[in-house]
Design a protein around this motif. Structure first.
Motif, PDB file in Angstrom:
ATOM      1  N   ASP A 280       0.832  -1.208   0.000  1.00  0.00           N
ATOM      2  CA  ASP A 280       0.000   0.000   0.000  1.00  0.00           C
ATOM      3  C   ASP A 280       0.867   1.260   0.000  1.00  0.00           C
ATOM      4  O   ASP A 280       0.601   2.212  -0.744  1.00  0.00           O
TER       5      ASP A 280
ATOM      6  N   ARG B 250       0.931   4.084  -3.104  1.00  0.00           N
ATOM      7  CA  ARG B 250       0.564   5.472  -2.858  1.00  0.00           C
ATOM      8  C   ARG B 250       1.719   6.418  -3.199  1.00  0.00           C
ATOM      9  O   ARG B 250       1.515   7.482  -3.800  1.00  0.00           O
TER      10      ARG B 250
ATOM     11  N   SER C  44       1.954   7.237  -6.806  1.00  0.00           N
ATOM     12  CA  SER C  44       0.739   7.839  -7.380  1.00  0.00           C
ATOM     13  C   SER C  44      -0.146   6.811  -8.075  1.00  0.00           C
ATOM     14  O   SER C  44      -0.754   7.087  -9.114  1.00  0.00           O
ATOM     15  N   TYR C  45      -0.190   5.616  -7.511  1.00  0.00           N
ATOM     16  CA  TYR C  45      -1.060   4.530  -7.963  1.00  0.00           C
ATOM     17  C   TYR C  45      -0.691   3.991  -9.343  1.00  0.00           C
ATOM     18  O   TYR C  45      -1.478   3.278  -9.961  1.00  0.00           O
TER      19      TYR C  45
ATOM     20  N   THR D 243      -7.095   1.427  -2.420  1.00  0.00           N
ATOM     21  CA  THR D 243      -5.790   1.516  -3.095  1.00  0.00           C
ATOM     22  C   THR D 243      -5.784   0.671  -4.358  1.00  0.00           C
ATOM     23  O   THR D 243      -5.312   1.110  -5.416  1.00  0.00           O
TER      24      THR D 243
END
Length: 408
Positions: free
Chosen positions: A233, A237, A240-241, A265
């Motif tokens: 996770d 993140r 920026s995915y 997410t």
């Protein structure tokens, strides 16, 4: 659109055998077949196709247990383009067919080959227990920075072969073989953790694949699972995915985010619009099938080969997590399924069908309205947040539940 692109990519790569691409190599790469198998079992009645292909894999196994990276083969692929992450297609597809259909005939007749593969895989281990042979997280983006360590991937999938062999041996009452395969698995996992694990979910590189593989393949003890999930996770993140994985990561990163409760997410990763990612492939390039690489532009180092099924595993996460269709090993896949949907906060409604089951849900007044259909002659174990687990028979049902799924 993503489902349509994945379906077309998978179907176009399964004419006779599952291939990497239908226009160029046309080869039955084992890693591609494993990664596509669950999605195709969800989407279509593909049991007989996978039975035939597993028989093809067994057919090309050498007497010492070694497999090539492709099946069928004209004689090449044993010494390059192969390795444990490719070989594991044999036990994994046989197991998936059993779980999805309740018919374990394929796994039973393939068991001698699977046990032989486990024994051969152990011979590839060095004195430190690591397997330094094979391919890893193929075609990951941004190869200017370190990817998943190669020997981590090969050793991890070696452990997975032993693990799955042990479980299948146990299922069929082969106690001695199960014990031998289990011992190999534990030795291999211990060697991998000693060499690569840094603690706190880290395996030494800023990539999502290692921690996701550690969870997907049961490489870490129960006490380390939560920190591995949190590490996935964190990296997603921080990035920026954007997608940061190759073919191996495509089959486990999203799954493990969903599996461990990082539902939002995972969903952000599926819909983020920038490169590298899924949506940009048809937003920018108007592709109707999946490319071989995340950036299909030759000027950026891509191959411009644009018809591959290997990244279609994103769709099995839709079936398994957004709809909630679970084919777990403790269920008889011919008669029962576990239904446990997830509800990403940015997704207002979702619907899917599989093998006569149907799940449709939508947000309504701060809660989620869920409709479930169970086909005739079958049952389902329904798991919804804020409600007791219940077993439901054939019929149509409506429920209202809370949005969150704690302790997924």
């Amino acid at each position: 659109r993503l489902v349509e692109v994945c379906e077309r990519s998978a179907l176009g790569n399964f004419v006779g055998i599952p291939t990497d691409c239908p226009h160029r190599e046309k080869l039955g790469w084992l890693s591609e077949s494993r990664i596509m198998s669950e999605f195709m079992l969800y989407a279509w009645d593909s049991k007989s196709g996978w039975e035939a292909y597993v028989d093809d894999i067994v057919d090309v196994q050498r007497p010492n247990g070694q497999l090539p990276g492709i099946a069928p083969t004209g004689g090449w692929g044993y010494n390059w383009g192969t390795g444990p992450a490719w070989w594991c297609a044999l036990p994994y597809i046989a197991d998936a067919v059993g779980r999805f259909t309740g018919d374990w005939t394929l796994a039973r007749r393939s068991l001698p080959a699977i046990v032989k593969l486990s024994a051969f895989t152990e011979t590839m281990s060095g004195s430190d227990g690591l397997v330094r042979f094979g391919l890893g997280d193929w075609l990951y983006p941004d190869r200017s920075r370190p990817g998943t360590p190669l020997w981590f991937a090969t050793t991890g999938y070696a452990a997975a072969i032993h693990d799955r062999a042990a479980e299948l041996c146990r299922r069929f009452g082969e106690t001695d073989a199960a014990g031998a395969c289990r011992a190999r698995a534990e030795r291999t996992k211990a060697a991998l953790l000693k060499a690569f694990y840094r603690g706190n979910g880290s395996f030494g590189v800023e990539r999502t694949t290692p921690a996701a593989m550690a969870l997907e393949l049961n490489l870490v003890p129960q006490s380390e699972r939560a920190v591995c999930a949190a590490e996935i996770d964190r990296i997603v993140r921080a990035n920026s995915y954007r997608v940061d994985y190759g073919t191996l990561g495509s089959s486990c990163v999203l799954r493990q985010l969903f599996e461990n409760g990082y539902v939002d997410t995972a969903y952000e990763m599926m819909i983020q619009p920038e490169l590298p990612g899924y949506q940009v492939l048809f937003d920018r390039w108007q592709l109707s099938t999946l490319p071989e690489e995340w950036n299909p532009d030759r000027s950026a180092g891509g191959t411009e080969s644009r018809f591959h099924g290997v990244f279609s595993a994103v769709c099995d996460t839709m079936y398994r997590y957004l709809a909630g269709f679970r084919h777990d090993a403790d269920l008889d896949g011919a008669k029962e399924i576990r239904i446990r949907p997830c509800f990403p906060s940015k997704l207002n409604d979702f619907a899917a069908e599989h093998a006569g089951y149907r799940v449709a849900w939508r947000r309504a007044g701060g809660k989620v309205a869920v409709e479930v259909t169970v086909p005739a002659g079958k049952t389902a174990e329904l798991v919804l947040p804020g409600m007791d687990v219940r077993r439901i028979a054939a019929g149509d049902y409506s429920f209202t539940c809370t949005e969150n799924m704690p302790d997924l």
